[in-house]
Motif scaffolding. Structure first.
Motif, PDB file in Angstrom:
ATOM      1  N   PRO A 104       0.821  -1.212   0.000  1.00 26.54           N
ATOM      2  CA  PRO A 104       0.000   0.000   0.000  1.00 26.54           C
ATOM      3  C   PRO A 104       0.856   1.264   0.000  1.00 26.54           C
ATOM      4  N   GLY A 105       0.566   2.151  -0.937  1.00 26.54           N
ATOM      5  CA  GLY A 105       1.343   3.366  -1.108  1.00 26.54           C
ATOM      6  C   GLY A 105       2.146   3.382  -2.395  1.00 26.54           C
ATOM      7  N   LEU A 106       2.328   2.194  -2.992  1.00 29.89           N
ATOM      8  CA  LEU A 106       3.137   2.096  -4.214  1.00 29.89           C
ATOM      9  C   LEU A 106       2.292   1.952  -5.477  1.00 29.89           C
ATOM     10  N   GLU A 107       0.979   2.058  -5.352  1.00 31.45           N
ATOM     11  CA  GLU A 107       0.101   1.837  -6.505  1.00 31.45           C
ATOM     12  C   GLU A 107       0.433   2.720  -7.711  1.00 31.45           C
ATOM     13  N   PRO A 108       0.676   4.041  -7.545  1.00 29.87           N
ATOM     14  CA  PRO A 108       0.975   4.857  -8.733  1.00 29.87           C
ATOM     15  C   PRO A 108       2.250   4.417  -9.446  1.00 29.87           C
ATOM     16  N   LEU A 109       3.246   4.011  -8.682  1.00 35.14           N
ATOM     17  CA  LEU A 109       4.510   3.596  -9.292  1.00 35.14           C
ATOM     18  C   LEU A 109       4.352   2.259 -10.011  1.00 35.14           C
ATOM     19  N   ASP A 123       2.585   2.926 -13.335  1.00 38.20           N
ATOM     20  CA  ASP A 123       3.539   3.443 -14.328  1.00 38.20           C
ATOM     21  C   ASP A 123       4.399   2.310 -14.887  1.00 38.20           C
ATOM     22  N   GLU A 124       4.854   1.415 -14.005  1.00 34.51           N
ATOM     23  CA  GLU A 124       5.694   0.314 -14.461  1.00 34.51           C
ATOM     24  C   GLU A 124       4.930  -0.612 -15.402  1.00 34.51           C
ATOM     25  N   ALA A 125       3.685  -0.934 -15.046  1.00 35.33           N
ATOM     26  CA  ALA A 125       2.897  -1.844 -15.878  1.00 35.33           C
ATOM     27  C   ALA A 125       2.635  -1.245 -17.257  1.00 35.33           C
ATOM     28  N   ARG A 126       2.330   0.045 -17.303  1.00 32.50           N
ATOM     29  CA  ARG A 126       2.112   0.685 -18.603  1.00 32.50           C
ATOM     30  C   ARG A 126       3.389   0.687 -19.429  1.00 32.50           C
ATOM     31  N   ALA A 127       4.519   0.994 -18.788  1.00 33.90           N
ATOM     32  CA  ALA A 127       5.794   1.015 -19.511  1.00 33.90           C
ATOM     33  C   ALA A 127       6.153  -0.362 -20.052  1.00 33.90           C
ATOM     34  N   VAL A 155      -3.005  -2.839  -8.936  1.00 30.46           N
ATOM     35  CA  VAL A 155      -3.319  -2.360 -10.275  1.00 30.46           C
ATOM     36  C   VAL A 155      -4.074  -3.447 -11.020  1.00 30.46           C
ATOM     37  N   ALA A 156      -5.217  -3.094 -11.607  1.00 30.99           N
ATOM     38  CA  ALA A 156      -5.947  -4.012 -12.470  1.00 30.99           C
ATOM     39  C   ALA A 156      -5.420  -3.881 -13.892  1.00 30.99           C
ATOM     40  N   MET A 157      -5.365  -5.020 -14.610  1.00 35.64           N
ATOM     41  CA  MET A 157      -4.870  -5.034 -15.984  1.00 35.64           C
ATOM     42  C   MET A 157      -5.672  -6.045 -16.781  1.00 35.64           C
ATOM     43  N   LEU A 187       7.028 -12.438 -14.414  1.00 32.36           N
ATOM     44  CA  LEU A 187       8.409 -12.383 -14.870  1.00 32.36           C
ATOM     45  C   LEU A 187       8.959 -10.957 -14.898  1.00 32.36           C
ATOM     46  N   ARG A 188       8.095  -9.981 -15.200  1.00 32.56           N
ATOM     47  CA  ARG A 188       8.594  -8.654 -15.557  1.00 32.56           C
ATOM     48  C   ARG A 188       8.385  -7.561 -14.518  1.00 32.56           C
ATOM     49  N   LEU A 189       7.332  -7.636 -13.720  1.00 32.24           N
ATOM     50  CA  LEU A 189       7.012  -6.512 -12.844  1.00 32.24           C
ATOM     51  C   LEU A 189       7.827  -6.568 -11.558  1.00 32.24           C
ATOM     52  N   ARG A 190       8.530  -5.499 -11.267  1.00 26.51           N
ATOM     53  CA  ARG A 190       9.408  -5.429 -10.102  1.00 26.51           C
ATOM     54  C   ARG A 190       8.683  -4.968  -8.842  1.00 26.51           C
ATOM     55  N   ILE A 191       7.720  -4.078  -8.996  1.00 23.86           N
ATOM     56  CA  ILE A 191       7.106  -3.450  -7.837  1.00 23.86           C
ATOM     57  C   ILE A 191       5.973  -4.304  -7.272  1.00 23.86           C
ATOM     58  N   ALA A 192       5.368  -5.140  -8.087  1.00 22.28           N
ATOM     59  CA  ALA A 192       4.270  -6.002  -7.636  1.00 22.28           C
ATOM     60  C   ALA A 192       4.771  -7.046  -6.640  1.00 22.28           C
TER      61      ALA A 192
END
Length: 373
Positions: A27-32, A35-39, A52-54, A66-71
């Protein structure tokens, strides 16, 4: 296997807007994370409380792991429907084509949570869904172990498959762990917050690096290496083929970690070697910290002790003051981030830093104090 983008067996009362993926984060890292998921090219990214929903199904879930670091975890939302009582939950759970979704012999554990709903008994809800699954896909000894999440809130039931298994911050190549370490996902998030651009990396220095999480994470990001490359994920039990990872980019030595603990420096160097990234480590106190020679200003990011898990708070004011003095005297032009749960200690550094957060982390609420020297 059916098309995982639209699993069969959806009942007419299901809400298709609830299908897809949900990437959980601290909690608190949702905006970051958004951004990572979109990038990374994921579609339909929507920031929500807790993650984040996708868009996507099983294949996209594997790629996200494999790819998302912040999740911290990726859930595949299989269905959402109204359920006003246990019999209705049972009926609608049985309408999902579990045999098309799950592998033969799967051993599925079900965790349920009910909130503000007429179905209020968590355990009874979990038992109904588990029985529906077992009748469709009989478990067998040695079958793949999978976990299902059932959330019933305001009478809306959402059923999701945990595609991750072990939390994503366990990258798979970090064997040495120091005291009270910063989680890898949080390190990646704070690096992004401080403006670290993997395509044009700058020097990253951690003066109290412990097991080396921050410099190693920065080096991996700069090299274009997927964080999940060294481990497996629960969703792979569905028989999916991994997408080919990028080969990685050669990066110069820009990533440095220091600590007073010689053993920690050995462990950090071994972690970097297993990760296959260039990160340099040396044993030294904060008072000896200096910018790397020949490099323009970059980022200083550190997670010092803050007296709750490590250190005596009264004695730490001197440490933070010394860190601030060294940064003021020697690191002009550098971006600075200090991670701490104690605002008083952050202010003791004597730097012009603004708070980002708080972020919930291991029962504590920590803040990134950020600015430029």
């Amino acid at each position: 296997m059916t098309d995982h983008h639209n699993p069969t067996g959806r009942d007419g009362g299901a809400d298709p807007a609830e299908a897809g993926l949900f990437a959980i984060c601290l909690p608190g890292l949702e905006p970051l994370l958004a951004d990572e998921a979109r990038a990374a090219g994921f579609a339909g990214v929507v920031e929500m409380p807790g993650g984040v929903a996708m868009d996507g199904g099983a294949a996209e879930a594997l790629e996200a792991n494999l790819r998302l670091r912040i999740a911290t975890r990726i859930l595949w939302r299989l269905a959402a429907f109204r359920a006003l009582h246990l019999a209705q939950l049972d009926k609608r759970a049985r309408k999902l084509d579990w045999a098309a979704i799950l592998p033969t012999g799967a051993r599925v554990s079900v965790d349920a949570a009910c909130r503000k709903s007429r179905i209020y008994h968590d355990r009874a809800a979990a038992q109904r869904v588990a029985r529906a699954i077992a009748d469709a896909v009989p478990p067998r000894d040695g079958g793949p172990a999978l976990a299902l999440k059932v959330r019933i809130e305001d009478d809306l039931c959402t059923i999701s498959l945990d595609t991750t298994g072990e939390p994503l911050h366990r990258r798979g190549h970090k064997q040495f762990v120091g005291k009270a370490p910063l989680r890898e996902g949080m390190a990646a998030a704070f690096l992004a917050r401080l403006g670290f651009d993997p395509a044009a990396p700058v020097a990253v220095v951690d003066p109290m690096c412990g097991s080396g999480t921050i410099p190693i994470e920065a080096a991996e990001m700069a090299a274009g290496l997927w964080p999940g490359r060294s481990r497996s994920f629960a969703v792979e039990a569905l028989g999916l083929a991994r997408p080919a990872p990028p080969p990685g980019r050669a990066v110069p030595q820009l990533f440095f970690g220091f600590d007073r603990d010689q053993g920690a420096m050995r462990g950090a160097a071994e972690n970097a070697a297993r990760a296959g990234v260039p990160a340099g480590f040396a044993c030294q106190p904060v008072s000896e910290l200096r910018p790397p020679e020949g490099l323009p200003p970059g980022i200083v990011l550190t997670n010092p002790p803050y007296g709750q898990r490590i250190g005596d708070r009264k004695l730490l004011f001197g440490l933070y003051g010394a860190l601030g003095g060294v940064l003021r005297d020697r690191f002009a032009g550098w971006r600075v981030g200090i991670v701490t749960a104690d605002a008083g200690l952050a202010k003791a550094a004597g730097l012009d830093l603004a708070p980002f957060g708080p972020v919930s982390h291991s029962g504590l609420k920590v803040t990134l104090w950020e600015g430029r020297v």
